[in-house]
Design an enzyme around this catalytic site. Structure first.
Site, PDB file in Angstrom:
ATOM      1  N   HIS A  62       0.822  -1.214   0.000  1.00 14.33           N
ATOM      2  CA  HIS A  62       0.000   0.000   0.000  1.00 14.33           C
ATOM      3  C   HIS A  62       0.857   1.265   0.000  1.00 14.33           C
ATOM      4  O   HIS A  62       1.460   1.624   1.009  1.00 14.33           O
ATOM      5  CB  HIS A  62      -0.915  -0.024   1.238  1.00 14.33           C
ATOM      6  N   HIS A  64       0.956   5.450  -1.896  1.00 10.45           N
ATOM      7  CA  HIS A  64       0.364   6.462  -2.791  1.00 10.45           C
ATOM      8  C   HIS A  64       1.515   7.248  -3.413  1.00 10.45           C
ATOM      9  O   HIS A  64       1.977   8.231  -2.833  1.00 10.45           O
ATOM     10  CB  HIS A  64      -0.514   7.440  -2.003  1.00 10.45           C
ATOM     11  N   GLU A 142      -8.418   3.693  -7.676  1.00  8.59           N
ATOM     12  CA  GLU A 142      -9.236   4.053  -6.516  1.00  8.59           C
ATOM     13  C   GLU A 142     -10.544   4.714  -6.915  1.00  8.59           C
ATOM     14  O   GLU A 142     -10.568   5.627  -7.743  1.00  8.59           O
ATOM     15  CB  GLU A 142      -8.442   4.991  -5.605  1.00  8.59           C
ATOM     16  N   SER A 146     -18.808  10.362  -2.526  1.00  7.43           N
ATOM     17  CA  SER A 146     -19.947  10.025  -1.663  1.00  7.43           C
ATOM     18  C   SER A 146     -21.224  10.710  -2.138  1.00  7.43           C
ATOM     19  O   SER A 146     -22.322  10.318  -1.755  1.00  7.43           O
ATOM     20  CB  SER A 146     -19.639  10.447  -0.220  1.00  7.43           C
ATOM     21  N   HIS A 208      -9.458   1.519   2.361  1.00  8.15           N
ATOM     22  CA  HIS A 208      -9.135   2.104   3.667  1.00  8.15           C
ATOM     23  C   HIS A 208     -10.339   1.846   4.572  1.00  8.15           C
ATOM     24  O   HIS A 208     -11.482   1.979   4.131  1.00  8.15           O
ATOM     25  CB  HIS A 208      -8.948   3.625   3.549  1.00  8.15           C
ATOM     26  N   GLU A 211      -9.715   4.077   9.865  1.00  5.90           N
ATOM     27  CA  GLU A 211      -8.371   4.591  10.099  1.00  5.90           C
ATOM     28  C   GLU A 211      -8.323   5.437  11.375  1.00  5.90           C
ATOM     29  O   GLU A 211      -7.388   5.312  12.162  1.00  5.90           O
ATOM     30  CB  GLU A 211      -7.957   5.436   8.881  1.00  5.90           C
TER      31      GLU A 211
HETATM   32  C1  BEZ Z   1     -16.076  12.383  -0.879  1.00 10.87           C
HETATM   33  O1  BEZ Z   1     -16.243  12.350  -2.095  1.00 10.87           O
HETATM   34  O2  BEZ Z   1     -16.982  12.181  -0.092  1.00 10.87           O
HETATM   35  C2  BEZ Z   1     -14.725  12.664  -0.300  1.00 10.87           C
HETATM   36  C3  BEZ Z   1     -13.638  12.966  -1.144  1.00 10.87           C
HETATM   37  C4  BEZ Z   1     -12.405  13.229  -0.578  1.00 10.87           C
HETATM   38  C5  BEZ Z   1     -12.215  13.157   0.776  1.00 10.87           C
HETATM   39  C6  BEZ Z   1     -13.290  12.845   1.601  1.00 10.87           C
HETATM   40  C7  BEZ Z   1     -14.537  12.597   1.052  1.00 10.87           C
HETATM   41 FE   FE2 Z   2      -3.526   4.956   2.140  1.00 11.63          FE
END
Ligand code: BEZ
Ligand code: FE2
Length: 407
Positions: A62, A64, A142, A146, A208, A211
């Site tokens: 893992h 980035h 990735e 949301s 993830h 965390e």
């Molecule tokens: C989201 O799309 O909800 C998001 C993107 C980056 C960091 C945290 C949330």
């Molecule tokens: Fe990570």
């Protein structure tokens, strides 16, 4: 055919003394040097320095690479202030991270013996570097998003990136894979679609998970530090999922969950029961104030885990030995000899099994990926070799990938 000889070789049967390995791109035989020379008289013989140990190449599951430019931009100490600075500096950091910078970090990993890494890719920017890097790369595309309004668009972009990584599979050491950013940042509908993509195409899957304390509180109560973050940047004050709904979405396909520092024993037991594994990033967890993963619970559950560096967004180097030493310090409760052996397993055979790769173990038929560690003097007690390896090593003296010598 090449023969590599050393005082010790780390095998599935433990450390064996005064043996050698015959290999081409894969391992053909492990025996005494004399026997192998008789069997393969034309082979090139490479000797290692005195007190050397041949390990399978190490696996960093893992990382980035896209955040390799970070040195002092991101705020360490606590998860939420860190995430705020990720949002604030993301464009600058990703923009200033060019191929040369990422390739330097691949080299840093290589010199610490990392012959395979799992690249978590948000934008696909590092695909070219991963194609050119000498290492095997599991390329984790990735998925993030949301907000239901943008979910389809983000999912479409994710699918394009999966396809791009699939198209370079045949010409390089790249394995296409899927990563889910986190429970708080991925809408459940696209989450389930992405899990299905991984399952239907047998792609490694990672996410993830739990965390930070802030993540746990947001998913459980819809409160805490993440609430302000979502109100500010996403104009919403409700999480899109909860802990169980997220975990259960992966029930049908083994997944590599990163961090789980805030997971309970019951949650870890559920994950173990479903065949999942953990990517443990001790320095990242420490620097972001995320607490300590209960590694002893993983041991009790017989749950596979890897030790991984995470990115330079939450670390100070991508050297696997720096990470292993941090793990030794963080998990002071676990007896140090037992822990060192367990940690070596976590970056070799267990990591390979987790990622579904034919490396990570010195056995006939496995690929010829090796990391040679030269100890500072003769180990007086064989049972301490793993410990001295972890404590004394900064760089490897030789490194091989697919039978080719790179260091
Ligand atoms: C989201 O799309 O909800 C998001 C993107 C980056 C960091 C945290 C949330
Ligand atoms: Fe990570």
């Amino acid at each position: 055919m090449t023969i590599l000889s050393a005082d010790y070789i780390y095998t599935p049967d433990g450390f064996v003394k005064e043996q050698a390995i015959a290999f081409t791109q894969t391992i053909k035989a492990i025996d005494t040097l004399e026997t192998l020379q008789e069997k393969y008289p034309d082979a090139e013989v490479i000797f290692t320095e005195k007190n050397s140990v041949i390990y399978p190449g190490f696996i960093n599951t893992h990382v980035h690479l896209e955040f390799s430019a970070n040195k002092t931009s991101l705020k360490y100490g606590s998860f939420m202030p860190w995430l705020d600075t990720v949002i604030e500096h993301r464009e600058d950091l990703v923009g200033s991270c060019n191929n040369e910078m990422m390739m330097n970090e691949c080299n840093e990993m290589l010199h610490s013996g990392i012959t395979t890494f799992g690249a978590i890719s948000s934008f696909g920017n590092e695909l070219e570097v991963c194609e050119k890097a000498p290492q095997r790369v599991v390329f984790f595309n990735e998925l993030i998003g949301s907000n239901a309004q943008y979910a389809d668009m983000l999912y479409g972009d994710f699918l394009e990136r999966v396809k791009a990584s699939q198209s370079c599979e045949s010409s390089s050491f790249i394995t296409p894979a899927v990563a889910i950013h986190s429970p708080y940042s991925v809408h459940p509908i696209i989450l389930q679609k992405a899990v299905n993509v991984a399952k239907q195409n047998s792609l490694p899957l990672s996410a993830h998970f739990l965390e930070s304390q802030a993540e746990r509180q947001w998913l459980e109560e819809g409160e805490g530090e993440l609430k302000g973050f979502f109100e500010k940047y996403f104009n919403t004050s409700k999480p899109v999922t909860n802990i169980n709904e997220f975990m259960y979405a992966f029930n049908a396909y083994p997944t590599h969950f990163t961090h789980a520092a805030q997971a309970t024993k019951e949650e870890l037991a559920h994950l173990a029961d479903k065949g999942h594994s953990i990517a443990h990033c001790p320095r990242s967890n420490r620097y972001l104030g995320c607490g300590r993963l209960s590694i002893e619970t993983l041991h009790d559950l017989n749950m596979p885990y890897s030790v991984a560096t995470d990115g330079l967004s939450s670390n100070d180097s991508l050297n696997i030995f720096d990470e292993l030493r941090a793990a030794v310090m963080l998990h002071y409760q676990t007896p140090v000899l037992e822990l060192s052996n367990r940690l070596i397993r976590s970056v070799t055979s267990d990591a390979a099994e987790i990622l579904g790769l034919n490396c990570g173990s010195i056995e006939v038929g496995k690929v010829a990926d090796f990391a040679v560690v030269t100890l500072r003097e003769e180990p007086k007690r064989e049972e301490e070799i793993a410990l001295w390896t972890v404590l004394h090593t900064k760089v490897c003296s030789q490194v091989y990938i697919h039978g080719e010598k790179y260091v």
